[in-house]
Design an enzyme around this catalytic site. Structure first.
Site, PDB file in Angstrom:
ATOM      1  N   THR A  73     -52.184 -25.381  30.334  1.00  0.00           N
ATOM      2  CA  THR A  73     -52.219 -26.655  29.602  1.00  0.00           C
ATOM      3  C   THR A  73     -52.869 -27.732  30.447  1.00  0.00           C
ATOM      4  OG1 THR A  73     -50.223 -25.953  28.490  1.00  0.00           O
ATOM      5  CG2 THR A  73     -50.770 -28.288  28.342  1.00  0.00           C
ATOM      6  N   ASN A 131     -41.356 -22.742  33.462  1.00  0.00           N
ATOM      7  CA  ASN A 131     -42.225 -23.925  33.442  1.00  0.00           C
ATOM      8  C   ASN A 131     -41.467 -25.083  32.808  1.00  0.00           C
ATOM      9  OD1 ASN A 131     -44.239 -25.815  33.138  1.00  0.00           O
ATOM     10  ND2 ASN A 131     -45.580 -24.516  31.891  1.00  0.00           N
ATOM     11  N   GLU A 189     -45.434 -13.560  28.993  1.00  0.00           N
ATOM     12  CA  GLU A 189     -44.155 -13.843  29.634  1.00  0.00           C
ATOM     13  C   GLU A 189     -43.187 -12.668  29.517  1.00  0.00           C
ATOM     14  OE1 GLU A 189     -43.163 -17.614  27.933  1.00  0.00           O
ATOM     15  OE2 GLU A 189     -42.315 -16.739  26.128  1.00  0.00           O
TER      16      GLU A 189
HETATM   17  N1  LIG Z   1     -54.194 -28.455  38.507  1.00  0.00           N
HETATM   18  C1  LIG Z   1     -52.928 -28.791  38.695  1.00  0.00           C
HETATM   19  N2  LIG Z   1     -52.629 -29.734  39.592  1.00  0.00           N
HETATM   20  C2  LIG Z   1     -51.337 -30.073  39.783  1.00  0.00           C
HETATM   21  N3  LIG Z   1     -50.297 -29.539  39.139  1.00  0.00           N
HETATM   22  C3  LIG Z   1     -50.543 -28.581  38.234  1.00  0.00           C
HETATM   23  C4  LIG Z   1     -51.882 -28.178  37.957  1.00  0.00           C
HETATM   24  N4  LIG Z   1     -51.809 -27.214  37.024  1.00  0.00           N
HETATM   25  C5  LIG Z   1     -50.498 -27.050  36.723  1.00  0.00           C
HETATM   26  N5  LIG Z   1     -49.743 -27.873  37.454  1.00  0.00           N
HETATM   27  C6  LIG Z   1     -48.262 -27.955  37.426  1.00  0.00           C
HETATM   28  O1  LIG Z   1     -47.747 -26.806  36.862  1.00  0.00           O
HETATM   29  C7  LIG Z   1     -46.966 -27.074  35.722  1.00  0.00           C
HETATM   30  C8  LIG Z   1     -47.176 -26.012  34.687  1.00  0.00           C
HETATM   31  O2  LIG Z   1     -48.479 -26.071  34.192  1.00  0.00           O
HETATM   32  P1  LIG Z   1     -48.825 -25.812  32.658  1.00  0.00           P
HETATM   33  O3  LIG Z   1     -47.852 -26.476  31.793  1.00  0.00           O
HETATM   34  O4  LIG Z   1     -50.238 -26.145  32.500  1.00  0.00           O
HETATM   35  O5  LIG Z   1     -48.620 -24.295  32.569  1.00  0.00           O
HETATM   36  P2  LIG Z   1     -48.997 -23.360  31.355  1.00  0.00           P
HETATM   37  O6  LIG Z   1     -49.884 -22.321  31.905  1.00  0.00           O
HETATM   38  O7  LIG Z   1     -49.513 -24.154  30.252  1.00  0.00           O
HETATM   39  O8  LIG Z   1     -47.629 -22.717  31.018  1.00  0.00           O
HETATM   40  P3  LIG Z   1     -47.094 -22.297  29.603  1.00  0.00           P
HETATM   41  O9  LIG Z   1     -47.709 -21.013  29.257  1.00  0.00           O
HETATM   42  O10 LIG Z   1     -45.641 -22.145  29.837  1.00  0.00           O
HETATM   43  O11 LIG Z   1     -47.400 -23.375  28.688  1.00  0.00           O
HETATM   44  C9  LIG Z   1     -47.432 -28.412  35.257  1.00  0.00           C
HETATM   45  O12 LIG Z   1     -46.407 -29.073  34.590  1.00  0.00           O
HETATM   46  C10 LIG Z   1     -47.811 -29.075  36.558  1.00  0.00           C
HETATM   47  O13 LIG Z   1     -46.657 -29.628  37.144  1.00  0.00           O
HETATM   48 MG   LIG Z   2     -48.881 -24.671  28.469  1.00  0.00          MG
END
Ligand SMILES: Nc1ncnc2c1ncn2[C@@H]1O[C@H](COP(=O)(O)OP(=O)(O)OP(=O)(O)O)[C@@H](O)[C@H]1O
Ligand SMILES: [Mg+2]
Length: 1107
Positions: free
Chosen positions: A115, A160, A392
């Site tokens: 995300t 997450n 997951e």
């Molecule tokens: N590029 C980045 N820089 C800093 N923090 C990050 C970055 N990418 C992710 N994070 C941290 O990791 C957390 C999880 O990221 P994200 O929500 O994008 O995961 P996701 O892959 O979308 O997971 P899900 O599949 O559960 O939605 C974010 O809330 C953030 O705190």
């Molecule tokens: Mg996400």
């Protein structure tokens, strides 16, 4: 200053290798080590060709600043160190410039950063695409859709804190210039079971917590909510608060975002009402109540909550209450109503809550789409961003995980297909021979799930639709029969199962070997969830709600549109939408971001190698590298390749004039690279082995050092030479200036010397000349002097001689005189003694007199008779003479003065003299009259026609004609009369008519009386007994009294030879008929100026007041 274009490459200052394709040797360990090394140096991005591997740093890095955006803007993909911005830029430029629709596929497991990555891509594209008020609004709306969807669709999970519980694919649409026009969001299967139940350590969707923390008291009251989380059964309590998450402020952000996206106030209000209703539904509890037929019926324990929900949503309370107690089944024409037991009632309640929430979420997406949809119908370029829930594995995995993981399988599938296809196509495009590479293709797993006949989803659907008793166990049984032989399906109960003794696999579960690992699914709930049943009574109750949003969410509740057909199952719906998505993605140019989670602790700086290794394996990243390297590890268009390595060969350095390909050929031949190590494509050079590239890089580095030395050498030489030349130039300038200065000085010295010499010479010459001149002058002077002396001597001699002669003559004369005197004295001595004394006295007197007169001649005063000056007397004996002389002189000059007068003037002066004699020192009026000339005829009798009658009556010469005031004898009042004096008469005439009133011969005038004062009053006394005297004497007043009296006196004297008596007295008598009246002058007021006022006091007295 123009920014200097510096050609860089990701190979510059590389930590580890920036592109895994260049990894040497290539194995799992080196792969992970490279990732770790880069991760430890904050390099979270690494490439595999054009795929970006992103490792979640779990902390904010300073690599997303606007400066970074600028750095990556319009730069080639391999030019800078790996970054998500490089991929975004590449995708955006390819879309804008090459008109290729793009999709950005972000994959990775939950918490890997998908995300975040999708938001970074969107924000980068927003930053670099066009600007302007309208475009900015579109961008802002697109960006602000994220917080809204995250609030409603994300939740904290154990993996997450902001886990996306829905799949999202967003198409951003651009016009031909690359300016954003709008977007379309598609959402995939929200994990709605979370609404009613959350696993331990997890939360419900963010919005519930945000609303309770952030809404104002007033708003909460409106929604009939309380701020306390513990009041709501649907909110898992053990982790209601998340570290580092401020629900209250996020609520404000969400509301603000909703406003920006374009939600109307009433819409926002409705949305929160639905959220509140869902939350409150969880608080409805049921109790069993026995019925007559012996069956248990559920009843709502406390109707308060139900009442509030109904108030909030405008649903009829009884309708909803009934819907929670009964279930109506309609079959053909029949309608059967059965009661619900407590368990069924709870099921119905939760089903309603889940449906309400998930439909609300879909409505939100539709509503956002409405706002952000492009306003034009022109052809659009599209960039799709896919952020779907990550693969997951939980402890208990259910239908949702199955669906999620299926989706990830499909994405992996498309990744394999597209990367391979792309690779293959490139080789074909470039005319390079291609040999097939083995890799794990997960198509077989996809087939296990989605196969239309034997797929798990098909089995599930079949089971759900089958008449008879259908349970999760019957479904598992069916799976065991159909899928038993599938190599990726594991179950303990399947026939001739390999897992009969696998105790880790419970009987109620089946396991799938996904591409990313084995996942064990609890079969419980699969059928229900797939059916996604909501009792019709509930949907109808919802449709009846007096709440436009809720009504719209349940269109099937409308009895008019009743549809007895079963709605499509959740599984088949999802399968269909995933298929559409895949089709959509295949039409676009893919860009991959593969997210990797470095640890399970959501912590920064921790790199769990095992975890990463697992992800690398299931993501097939090594295979990805291998596929990429199968043919050739590295490829590069000829131009940048030649540009980068041209310094390695003399022919190509510094400039190659010819096609780039020929240049590269020459370069590679020259370097002696074995032919099997590279291949020439149409536009690119393909390098088989990374070693070759590294060798090239090493050579380049070495050469660069040499070149740097050369450049330094040349630069130093140039610098020294420039300095030398500069110094030389300076020296010449200084020398020339110095010479000039020295010559100037010398010249000045010579000049001054010359001037000195010259002046000396001139001086000398001048002095010499002067001397000569002086000499000459002296000679002249001397001559003159001598001459003068000579003349003087001569003159003196002559003078002496003359004097001598004169003396002699004088002596002779004296002697002669003496002798003569002697002779005379001897002769006359006897006579002299008798007369000499008297004669000397007379002679002396005569001399003094002579001198006196001669002196007087010069001291005479002026001829003015009034000049009183007279010189002082010189000798006393001349005193009387001096006075006499003064008198004579005065008389003489008076005579002289008089002699100038004409006869007329003489007459005037005579008259004036007469007046003086008569009045001087007697009458106070006199001094004022001296300066006035005597005119006599003040009235022009002869000229003025007014007096013609008077003139005719008087034939004598008129001496005085003047207007006088005649005083009335009786009362003393004055009347104007014309007074005429002729040679013989005095006449008084009327002033207006000119009629003569009285005529008195001069002989009859005896006296004239007047005062001594400054008035013009006078009395004319007449001879007693004369004809005129009958009325009495005249009392008159005139401004010209002095003149009149004088002329009267003179005329009388010349006619009668008698002097007229003029009496000057302040009291005199006048004759009035018979009486004598005394006229007395008194000092009176000045009322009438100089005119006296008369008052008859009595018979004897007339008072005249004079000023
Ligand atoms: N590029 C980045 N820089 C800093 N923090 C990050 C970055 N990418 C992710 N994070 C941290 O990791 C957390 C999880 O990221 P994200 O929500 O994008 O995961 P996701 O892959 O979308 O997971 P899900 O599949 O559960 O939605 C974010 O809330 C953030 O705190
Ligand atoms: Mg996400």
């Amino acid at each position: 200053m123009a920014k200097m274009e510096v050609k860089t490459s990701l190979l510059d200052d590389m930590i580890g290798v920036g592109d895994m394709v260049l990894l040497e040797p290539l194995n799992e360990d080196s792969f992970i080590n490279n990732l770790k090394k880069r991760f430890d140096h904050n390099e979270v991005y690494t490439y595999i060709g054009s795929v970006v591997i992103s490792i979640n740093p779990y902390r904010s890095l300073p690599i997303y600043t606007p400066e970074k955006v600028e750095e990556y803007r319009n730069r080639n993909f391999y030019e800078l160190s790996p970054h998500i911005f490089a991929l975004s830029d590449e995708a955006y430029r390819s879309l804008r410039d090459q008109d290729k629709d793009q999709c950005i596929l972000i994959t990775g497991e939950s918490g890997a950063g998908k995300t975040e990555a999708s938001k970074l891509v969107m924000s980068y594209v927003a930053a670099v695409c066009g600007k302007g008020a309208e475009v900015n609004q579109v961008k802002e709306q697109l960006l602000q859709s994220n917080p809204v969807l995250e609030a409603f669709g994300n939740a904290k999970t154990v993996r997450n804190d902001n886990s996306s519980r829905f799949g999202k694919y967003m198409d951003i649409e651009f016009d031909f210039k690359g300016d954003p026009l709008g977007g379309v969001i598609s959402n995939y299967l929200l994990e709605k079971s979370r609404v009613v139940k959350q696993p331990r350590g997890e939360r419900n969707f963010h919005i519930f917590y945000q609303i309770l923390s952030g809404a104002s008291e007033e708003f909460l009251c409106k929604l009939k909510l309380e701020r306390d989380f513990s009041r709501y059964n649907y909110l898992g309590l053990d982790s209601a608060r998340v570290n580092g998450v401020d629900d209250a402020s996020n609520f404000r952000t969400v509301r603000n975002a909703m406003q920006i996206v374009g939600f109307m106030d009433h819409e926002t209000q409705s949305v929160f009402e639905v959220v509140a209703a869902v939350l409150k539904l969880g608080n409805i509890e049921f109790k069993p109540e026995s019925r007559a037929n012996g069956l248990d019926e559920s009843k709502i324990k406390d109707k308060n909550e139900l009442k509030e929900i109904c108030e909030l949503t405008g649903i009829d309370q009884s309708v909803l209450e009934r819907a929670f107690s009964f279930r109506t089944v309609e079959a053909k024409q029949e309608k059967v109503s059965t009661t619900l037991n407590v368990a069924q009632a709870y099921y119905a309640r939760d089903a309603l809550a889940k449906n309400l929430y998930s439909r609300l979420f879909s409505w939100l997406v539709t509503r956002i789409n409405e706002s952000i949809k492009a306003q034009t119908k022109v052809r659009k370029k599209v960039m799709g961003v896919l952020d779907i829930y990550g693969f997951e594995i939980f402890e208990d995995n259910s239908f949702e995980q199955f669906i999620i993981n299926y989706c990830n399988e499909k994405l992996q599938q498309i990744f394999i297909e597209l990367t391979l296809k792309e690779e293959q196509e490139e080789y074909i495009r470039e005319g390079i021979e291609w040999t097939h590479i083995e890799y794990f293709n997960n198509a077989v797993i996809c087939d296990l799930i989605e196969n239309n006949q034997t797929g798990i989803l098909a089995m599930l659907d079949e089971e759900c639709l089958r008449p008879g008793t259908v349970t999760d166990d019957t479904f598992l049984e069916k799976l065991n029969q159909v899928c038993a032989t599938h190599q990726h399906f594991e179950s303990r109960l399947s026939k001739c199962s390999r897992f009969l003794n696998d105790t880790s696999l419970p009987h109620s579960c089946f396991r799938i070997q996904h591409y990313a690992g084995k996942v064990m699914y609890q079969v419980e709930g699969f059928v229900d969830k797939n059916n996604d049943l909501l009792y019709r009574d509930l949907s109808q109750a919802m449709w009846k709600a007096n709440h436009s949003l809720i009504k719209a969410l349940f269109p099937e509740g409308n009895p008019a549109k009743i549809n007895l057909k079963r709605p499509p199952t959740a599984g088949s719906q999802f399968k269909a939408s995933v298929a559409t998505l895949m089709k959509n993605l295949q039409t676009k140019n893919p860009n991959y971001i593969r997210c990797i989670k470095p640890n399970d602790k959501k912590a920064a700086h921790i790199f769990n190698e095992a975890l990463v290794c697992h992800q690398i394996r299931y993501l097939g990243l090594l295979e990805n590298v291998r596929v990429r390297r199968a043919g050739y590890a590295f490829r590069q268009p000829y131009e940048p390749c030649l540009e980068r390595y041209k310094m390695l060969c003399k022919q190509t350095w510094p400039h190659w004039r010819g096609p780039a390909r020929a240049g590269v050929e020459v370069l590679f031949n020259e370097l002696g690279i074995p032919e099997e190590e590279f291949s020439f494509g149409r536009s690119k050079i393909f390098i088989r082995n990374p070693r070759t590239l590294f060798k090239l890089e090493d050579l380049r580095k070495q050469r660069l050092e040499d070149l740097a030395t050369l450049i330094e050498k040349i630069y130093r030489g140039w610098k020294c030479r420039t300095r030398f030349l500069l110094m030389k130039k300076c020296q010449i300038v200084i020398a020339s200036w110095y010479r000039r200065y020295a010559q100037q000085k010398k010249y000045q010295k010579i000049k001054s010397s010359a001037i000195t010499v010259q002046s000396y010479i001139r001086g000398w010459k001048a002095r010499k000349l002067l001397r000569e001149l002086k000499h000459l002058k002296r000679c002249n002077e001397a001559a003159t002097v001598i001459a003068a002396y000579w003349h003087g001597t001569q003159a003196r001699r002559e003078l002496k001689r003359l004097k001598e002669e004169a003396r002699r003559k004088h002596a002779v004369a004296v002697i002669w005189a003496f002798w003569l005197g002697l002779k005379v004295r001897r002769e006359y001595r006897k006579f002299f003694r008798a007369n000499a004394g008297r004669k000397i006295y007379e002679f002396t007197l005569q001399r003094l007199m002579q001198k006196y007169f001669l002196e007087m001649k010069t001291k005479m005063p002026s001829l003015s008779p009034i000049d009183k000056n007279w010189p002082a007397r010189p000798y006393l004996f001349l005193d009387s003479t001096h006075k006499e002389l003064k008198r004579i002189f005065h008389l003489w000059r008076c005579k002289k003065y008089r002699d100038q007068f004409t006869d007329q003037q003489k007459l005037i002066y005579e008259e004036k003299l007469e007046a003086s004699e008569l009045f001087k020192d007697k009458k106070a009026l006199y001094p004022a009259s001296v300066g006035q000339p005597f005119q006599g005829a003040y009235l022009e009798i002869s000229e003025n026609p007014k007096y013609k009658k008077l003139k005719d009556a008087v034939d004598e010469k008129i001496i005085i004609a003047e207007v006088v005031n005649k005083i009335n004898r009786a009362n003393g009042k004055a009347a104007s009369r014309i007074f005429l004096l002729t040679k013989n008469n005095v006449l008084l005439a009327d002033q207006k008519s000119g009629t003569i009133k009285s005529e008195v011969p001069l002989g009859d005038v005896t006296k004239v009386s007047m005062s001594s004062q400054n008035d013009g009053f006078f009395a004319v006394h007449l001879k007693e007994g004369s004809g005129a005297a009958t009325k009495g004497d005249f009392l008159l007043s005139s401004d010209h009294l002095i003149e009149m009296a004088t002329k009267l006196y003179r005329t009388t004297l010349s006619q009668t030879k008698q002097k007229l008596n003029i009496e000057i007295s302040d009291e005199f008598l006048v004759q009035f008929k018979q009486d004598k009246v005394c006229v007395k002058f008194i000092q009176g007021s000045q009322k009438n100026g100089n005119i006296p006022t008369c008052k008859r006091k009595n018979n004897r007295l007339l008072e005249v007041a004079v000023p």
